[in-house]
Design an enzyme around this catalytic site. Structure first.
Site: not given
Ligand code: ZN
Length: 188
Positions: A138-139, A142
Site C-alpha cells: 500500500h505504502e 503511494h
Molecule cells: Zn495510504
C-alpha cells in the site's frame, strides 16, 4: 517534532512518482520523525512522504499497535523497490489516511520481497507476508502515485464517487490536520 498536515486524494503530489533520496541530511531526519508523529496522531500504521506533501521516496510503517504484531519494530524504507510479489493473492479491506473513512477490499500479493535503504543509507532486504506485506504494498504504491481506490472494482468506484468528491472538497470532518488545497507541497 511537529504534526504535519496530511495530503488528501485529489492533491497533486499524491499522483507524482516520488523523487529518490540522495542523502539523509538533518531535514530528512526531521521529516521522518515528524512522519512518525503525524502517523501515530492519526492512528495510522503506515505513511508515505508524499502523504505529508514531501517529494521523497520514503515511507514508514509501524504495525506493532496491531494485535499479534507487537514484536515487529517500526521500519523506515528509503528508495524502496519491491523485487518479488507472490502469485498467491488475497483480498483484504484497506483504508488510507489520505482517503479518510473509506474502506474497500483490495487484491494484493500475500508475500513480497523488498530492497530499500535504512536511515544510514545502508542497503537492506526484507521478506514480508500477510499484514506486513499488505501495508508495504500500500505504502509502496503511494510512492508510485497510486492510491488503493485505483485498485478497487468499477462498481465500488462508482459507489464511493460521491464520498471521494466530498473529501477532495474538504467537505467532511477530519480527525487530524489535513492540507488546505490540492497544490500543497512541503518545502524541503
Ligand atoms: Zn495510504
Amino acid at each position: 517534532m511537529a504534526l504535519l498536515p496530511i495530503t488528501l486524494i485529489g492533491d497533486k503530489i499524491l499522483r507524482r512518482k516520488a523523487a529518490l533520496v540522495k542523502e539523509v541530511d538533518f531535514k530528512t531526519v526531521e521529516l521522518i520523525k515528524d512522519m512518525f508523529e503525524t502517523m501515530r496522531n492519526a492512528n495510522g500504521i503506515g505513511l508515505a512522504a508524499n502523504q505529508v506533501g514531501a517529494d521523497k521516496s520514503i515511507f514508514i510503517i509501524d504495525i506493532s499497535v496491531i494485535e499479534g504484531h507487537e514484536e515487529i519494530k517500526p521500519i523506515v524504507f528509503i528508495n524502496p523497490k519491491i523485487t518479488y510479489r507472490s502469485e498467491n493473492k488475497v483480498f483484504i479491506e484497506e483504508g488510507c489516511l489520505s482517503i479518510p473513512d473509506i474502506h474497500a477490499e483490495v487484491e494484493r500479493s500475500d508475500a513480497i520481497k523488498i530492497d530499500f535503504m535504512d536511515t544510514d543509507l545502508k542497503a537492506q532486504t526484507l521478506e514480508a507476508k500477510e499484514l506486513l506485506a499488505r501495508v508495504i504494498q500500500h505504502e509502496y504504491d503511494h510512492l508510485q502515485g497510486v492510491l488503493f481506490t485505483d485498485l478497487i472494482s468499477d462498481e465500488m468506484k462508482k459507489k464511493l464517487k460521491r464520498e471521494l468528491t466530498k473529501i477532495k472538497k474538504r467537505d467532511i470532518a477530519f480527525n487530524y490536520p489535513v492540507t488546505e488545497h490540492a497544490d500543497y507541497q512541503m518545502q524541503l
